[in-house]
Write an enzyme that holds these catalytic residues in place. Structure first.
Site, PDB file in Angstrom:
ATOM      1  N   CYS A   2       0.881  -1.220  -0.073  1.00  0.00           N
ATOM      2  CA  CYS A   2       0.203  -0.078   0.008  1.00  0.00           C
ATOM      3  C   CYS A   2       0.808   1.224   0.002  1.00  0.00           C
ATOM      4  CB  CYS A   2      -0.865  -0.010   1.210  1.00  0.00           C
ATOM      5  SG  CYS A   2      -1.749  -1.426   1.573  1.00  0.00           S
ATOM      6  N   ARG A  27       5.127   0.366  -6.204  1.00  0.00           N
ATOM      7  CA  ARG A  27       4.758  -0.672  -5.118  1.00  0.00           C
ATOM      8  C   ARG A  27       3.870  -1.724  -5.609  1.00  0.00           C
ATOM      9  NH1 ARG A  27       6.251   2.675  -0.189  1.00  0.00           N
ATOM     10  NH2 ARG A  27       5.021   1.181   0.934  1.00  0.00           N
ATOM     11  N   TRP A  75      -2.770  -2.451  -1.720  1.00  0.00           N
ATOM     12  CA  TRP A  75      -2.181  -3.854  -2.204  1.00  0.00           C
ATOM     13  C   TRP A  75      -3.044  -5.036  -1.277  1.00  0.00           C
ATOM     14  CZ3 TRP A  75       1.016  -6.442  -6.000  1.00  0.00           C
ATOM     15  CH2 TRP A  75       1.417  -7.549  -5.290  1.00  0.00           C
ATOM     16  N   ASN A 101      -1.775   1.833   6.343  1.00  0.00           N
ATOM     17  CA  ASN A 101      -0.952   0.681   5.989  1.00  0.00           C
ATOM     18  C   ASN A 101      -0.691  -0.135   7.315  1.00  0.00           C
ATOM     19  OD1 ASN A 101      -0.795   2.006   3.337  1.00  0.00           O
ATOM     20  ND2 ASN A 101       1.422   2.492   3.482  1.00  0.00           N
ATOM     21  N   GLY A 102      -0.574  -1.341   7.012  1.00  0.00           N
ATOM     22  CA  GLY A 102      -0.205  -2.239   8.214  1.00  0.00           C
ATOM     23  C   GLY A 102      -1.439  -3.132   8.554  1.00  0.00           C
ATOM     24  N   GLU A 506      20.104 -22.443  -6.102  1.00  0.00           N
ATOM     25  CA  GLU A 506      19.636 -20.981  -6.294  1.00  0.00           C
ATOM     26  C   GLU A 506      20.691 -20.130  -6.229  1.00  0.00           C
ATOM     27  OE1 GLU A 506      17.030 -19.611  -7.072  1.00  0.00           O
ATOM     28  OE2 GLU A 506      17.307 -17.504  -6.489  1.00  0.00           O
ATOM     29  N   LYS A 510      21.568 -17.517  -9.385  1.00  0.00           N
ATOM     30  CA  LYS A 510      21.579 -15.843  -8.973  1.00  0.00           C
ATOM     31  C   LYS A 510      22.897 -15.442  -9.547  1.00  0.00           C
ATOM     32  CE  LYS A 510      18.431 -14.687  -8.149  1.00  0.00           C
ATOM     33  NZ  LYS A 510      17.333 -15.580  -7.759  1.00  0.00           N
ATOM     34  N   GLU A 513      22.734 -15.534 -13.414  1.00  0.00           N
ATOM     35  CA  GLU A 513      22.028 -14.538 -14.314  1.00  0.00           C
ATOM     36  C   GLU A 513      22.048 -13.339 -14.112  1.00  0.00           C
ATOM     37  OE1 GLU A 513      18.353 -14.743 -10.985  1.00  0.00           O
ATOM     38  OE2 GLU A 513      17.529 -13.955 -13.042  1.00  0.00           O
ATOM     39  N   HIS A 529      31.648 -37.721  -7.890  1.00  0.00           N
ATOM     40  CA  HIS A 529      31.353 -38.460  -9.008  1.00  0.00           C
ATOM     41  C   HIS A 529      31.496 -37.882 -10.609  1.00  0.00           C
ATOM     42  CE1 HIS A 529      29.737 -41.439  -6.306  1.00  0.00           C
ATOM     43  NE2 HIS A 529      29.170 -40.426  -5.414  1.00  0.00           N
ATOM     44  N   LYS A 623      11.267 -10.396 -16.404  1.00  0.00           N
ATOM     45  CA  LYS A 623      10.583 -10.604 -14.941  1.00  0.00           C
ATOM     46  C   LYS A 623       9.770 -11.780 -14.697  1.00  0.00           C
ATOM     47  CE  LYS A 623      10.065 -10.078 -10.701  1.00  0.00           C
ATOM     48  NZ  LYS A 623      11.441 -10.924  -9.786  1.00  0.00           N
TER      49      LYS A 623
HETATM   50  O1  M6R Z   1       7.200 -15.726 -11.548  1.00  0.00           O
HETATM   51  P1  M6R Z   1       7.949 -17.013 -11.479  1.00  0.00           P
HETATM   52  O2  M6R Z   1       8.260 -17.354 -10.014  1.00  0.00           O
HETATM   53  O3  M6R Z   1       6.987 -18.082 -11.957  1.00  0.00           O
HETATM   54  O4  M6R Z   1       9.251 -17.115 -12.266  1.00  0.00           O
HETATM   55  C1  M6R Z   1      10.125 -18.273 -12.381  1.00  0.00           C
HETATM   56  C2  M6R Z   1      11.377 -17.941 -13.055  1.00  0.00           C
HETATM   57  O5  M6R Z   1      11.225 -17.310 -14.242  1.00  0.00           O
HETATM   58  C3  M6R Z   1      12.129 -16.958 -12.140  1.00  0.00           C
HETATM   59  O6  M6R Z   1      12.247 -17.467 -10.943  1.00  0.00           O
HETATM   60  C4  M6R Z   1      13.580 -16.667 -12.761  1.00  0.00           C
HETATM   61  O7  M6R Z   1      14.114 -17.806 -12.452  1.00  0.00           O
HETATM   62  C5  M6R Z   1      14.287 -15.637 -11.723  1.00  0.00           C
HETATM   63  N1  M6R Z   1      14.384 -14.507 -12.701  1.00  0.00           N
HETATM   64  C6  M6R Z   1      15.262 -16.039 -11.069  1.00  0.00           C
HETATM   65  O8  M6R Z   1      15.595 -14.968 -10.323  1.00  0.00           O
END
Ligand code: M6R
Length: 628
Positions: A2, A27, A75, A101-102, A506, A510, A513, A529, A623
């Site tokens: 919010c 936001r 939100w 908010n809250g 993960e 990160k 990417e 292995h 995104k």
């Molecule tokens: O919106 P989603 O969680 O479905 O997205 C899945 C992936 O595209 C997303 O997690 C992607 O791997 C990220 N950019 C990683 O940081």
């Protein structure tokens, strides 16, 4: 999340508030509204959806020259994103309107009390309860002083604009009395025809700041709301409220009512930077707000040391679970396998959505499909969801974006309540998915009446926000230090065992990417292995070594790499040690994943920033991946 803005000054307030709301759009929100005074009558205009809907409604209203106004973008987390739930909310007697908010945690108790007194509620929100609580306190004060309630004073109130100060002390006292009874978190702003030249605003555990102009004052949840007009800001602290008009402001303590001297800060950011709360990148901002995310995920889901997920109560306890997701969301799903099997004793399979949907998957009878997606719009995940729905399997959607396709098409949904995630690299969304998945494991453990340690885990979980908050600054320094030392690498291994395995995946995702450094996540036990053949002094490893039953095995794995001249950053918990020079200590907790994840995010962030990469928008990435 919010957004709030309030204004009193020499400019037409309504268009200014609308513009301020637009600057808070990043936001995320699903409805919006504003309130102003017209002929000393309270006018509220609200609308579902985007701000243009609100603008259209406002354009049809005669007076947009009011000098005082409050506005809000909502939100939704509790209560549907519909007009009746959007802010501002008025008290039954129209004495005041508030934006908030809250979450008022004891709102049900307060609402029951007000219902008994005859108050009527038109929304599902805690905010409307607070509005009526303030007006109830006001009526009590009026009854004692004038032997009348607000509604019976209408005649006298008509002349009020000439003499607004007369009622200010009553409104202030009512405001304070009500807030003293409200538990939880709030940033709240009040507008009332009783005090037509003033706004009242208060905060507890939710951001609220005062913008100081010349002949005008602003109150907002976030700097960008008023940044075109002033960069001079007073940050309100918890349990403080402010009385502001066009010509003055006074910050006071809610409990004792005494005035507090506040420092005026000058904001050095431009509009673009301020939208990131002063952080250089959205990613950094999103990493740093994870303590709050941890808290927000729990809101409304715990009761008397039990997990409440009422959305799932009507579904049978499944015999098995199939988790389907992509990217970071997949890694969160993989992580949860350990807890679902341990606490709920339910067999779990975790699948990459793009693989699942093009097989002829055979699901078990009484299997629950769980799809995880931050955006709720990922094409492969949606495809898998649809396939399962066509076959009549129940699907639980875990997503962050309200009203997204996953949320709409799943049989039931759980929102992760992380707030909008703007950086392409997913950070806080994964942490919030992990919280929800852990709650899911505990929830099924409870329903199956297993001896699962719900109380102990919840205690650990509730302690995490503070631990993480304190750890983040040091972790950032360490991440910077290691990024500088390891920026030479062309490839990286990330190793983890047990609950740390999915985090290793993960960490590697990160790093690649963001910094475009090749990175592979492996199960620590698997490295010997084959992959260990790659180790040499230029091929470093990031090893997760948590203080759990796997520690000694992980230590041996690290030794094997060291003895082949491999350099290793070891992430370990305080109280343990390893024969390695590059140790990165994180605080001791029984849920180290929730600290290790932000540490690895910071490492990738600092690496990418050091190497001059486009942190928030890495090349080739979007995104939300809405194509197959
Ligand atoms: O919106 P989603 O969680 O479905 O997205 C899945 C992936 O595209 C997303 O997690 C992607 O791997 C990220 N950019 C990683 O940081």
């Amino acid at each position: 999340m919010c957004g709030i803005i309030g204004y009193c000054g020499h400019r037409p307030a309504v268009p200014l508030v609308l513009e301020g709301l637009k600057r808070l759009e990043y936001r995320g929100y699903d409805s919006a509204g504003l309130a102003f005074l017209q002929l000393n009558k309270l006018e509220v205009i609200r609308s579902e959806g985007k701000l243009c809907n609100l603008e259209e409604k406002v354009a049809k209203t005669a007076n947009t020259f009011a000098p005082i106004s409050i506005g809000h973008t909502r939100w939704a987390t509790h209560g549907l994103p519909v007009e009746r739930n959007s802010h501002p909310h008025k008290s039954n007697n129209n004495a005041l309107a508030i934006v908030h908010n809250g979450i008022i945690e004891n709102f049900q108790e307060l609402k029951d009390e007000l219902l008994q007194k005859g108050y009527v509620f038109y929304s599902d929100t805690d905010t409307e309860v607070l509005a009526n609580l303030i007006s109830d306190e006001l009526d009590a004060l009026f009854a004692a002083k004038f032997s009348k309630k607000y509604e019976q004073m209408q005649a006298e109130l008509e002349s009020i604009s000439q003499n607004s100060l007369q009622y200010l002390p009553y409104m202030e006292e009512a405001f304070r009395n009500a807030l003293k009874r409200a538990h939880g978190a709030y940033a709240v702003v009040l507008l009332s025809p009783l005090i037509p030249q003033h706004l009242l605003a208060a905060r507890l555990s939710a951001p609220l700041l005062l913008g100081i102009g010349i002949g005008e004052y602003f109150i907002a949840s976030d700097v960008p709301a008023f940044l075109p007009y002033t960069r001079d800001v007073v940050f309100l602290d918890d349990n403080e409220y402010v009385v502001l008009s066009a010509s003055s402001y006074a910050v006071k303590n809610i409990y004792v009512g005494e005035e507090i001297a506040k420092t005026v800060h000058h904001i050095p950011w431009d509009l673009q930077g301020a939208a990131k709360d002063g952080y250089k990148h959205f990613m950094l901002k999103e990493i740093m707000e994870q303590p709050r995310v941890l808290q927000d995920c729990l809101v409304g889901r715990l009761q008397d040391d039990m997990v409440c997920l009422p959305e799932l109560d009507t579904l049978a306890v499944p015999d098995s679970i199939r988790i389907i997701a992509c990217g970071t969301s997949y890694n969160a799903g993989l992580w949860s396998q350990y807890y679902l099997e341990q606490f709920a004793e339910i067999p779990v399979t975790v699948e990459i959505a793009s693989e699942f949907r093009y097989r002829k998957p055979i699901l078990n009878k009484n299997e629950l499909v769980v799809v995880i997606s931050q955006s709720g719009e990922t094409a492969d995940t949606l495809g898998a969801l649809r396939l399962c729905r066509e076959k009549d399997y129940p699907v639980l959607g875990i997503c962050n974006v309200l009203g997204s396709s996953v949320a709409r098409e799943a049989t039931v949904s759980l929102y992760t309540q992380a707030g909008p995630e703007i950086s392409v690299a997913s950070t806080k969304a994964m942490l919030s998915q992990m919280v929800v998945l852990l709650l899911l494991a505990l929830y099924y453990g409870q329903r199956k009446k297993l001896a699962c340690p719900v109380r102990e885990v919840l205690r650990e979980l509730k302690a995490l926000p503070e631990i993480l908050e304190n750890a983040l600054p040091k972790m950032r320094d360490k991440a910077k230090e290691f990024a500088f030392q390891y920026a030479f690498a062309k490839s990286f291994f990330y190793l983890g065992r047990g609950i740390a395995y999915s985090l290793a995946l993960e960490g590697a995702l990160k790093l690649k990417e963001l910094s475009y450094i090749h990175a592979e996540g492996y199960a620590t036990g698997e490295i010997k292995h084959g992959p260990i053949a790659l180790i040499d002094p230029d091929f470093p490893t990031f090893a997760l070594a948590f203080d759990d039953e796997n520690f000694s095995k992980v230590r041996s794995g690290i030794q094997e790499i060291k003895s082949r001249q491999g350099r290793v950053i070891s992430l370990l918990q305080e109280g343990t040690t390893l024969e390695n020079e590059d140790l990165w200590y994180i605080p001791k907790t029984k849920l180290p994943e929730f600290i290790a994840l932000p540490a690895m995010q910071l490492f990738s962030y600092e690496m990418a920033d050091y190497l001059g990469k486009d942190v928030d928008q890495p090349r080739n990435l979007a995104k939300s991946v809405t194509v197959e």
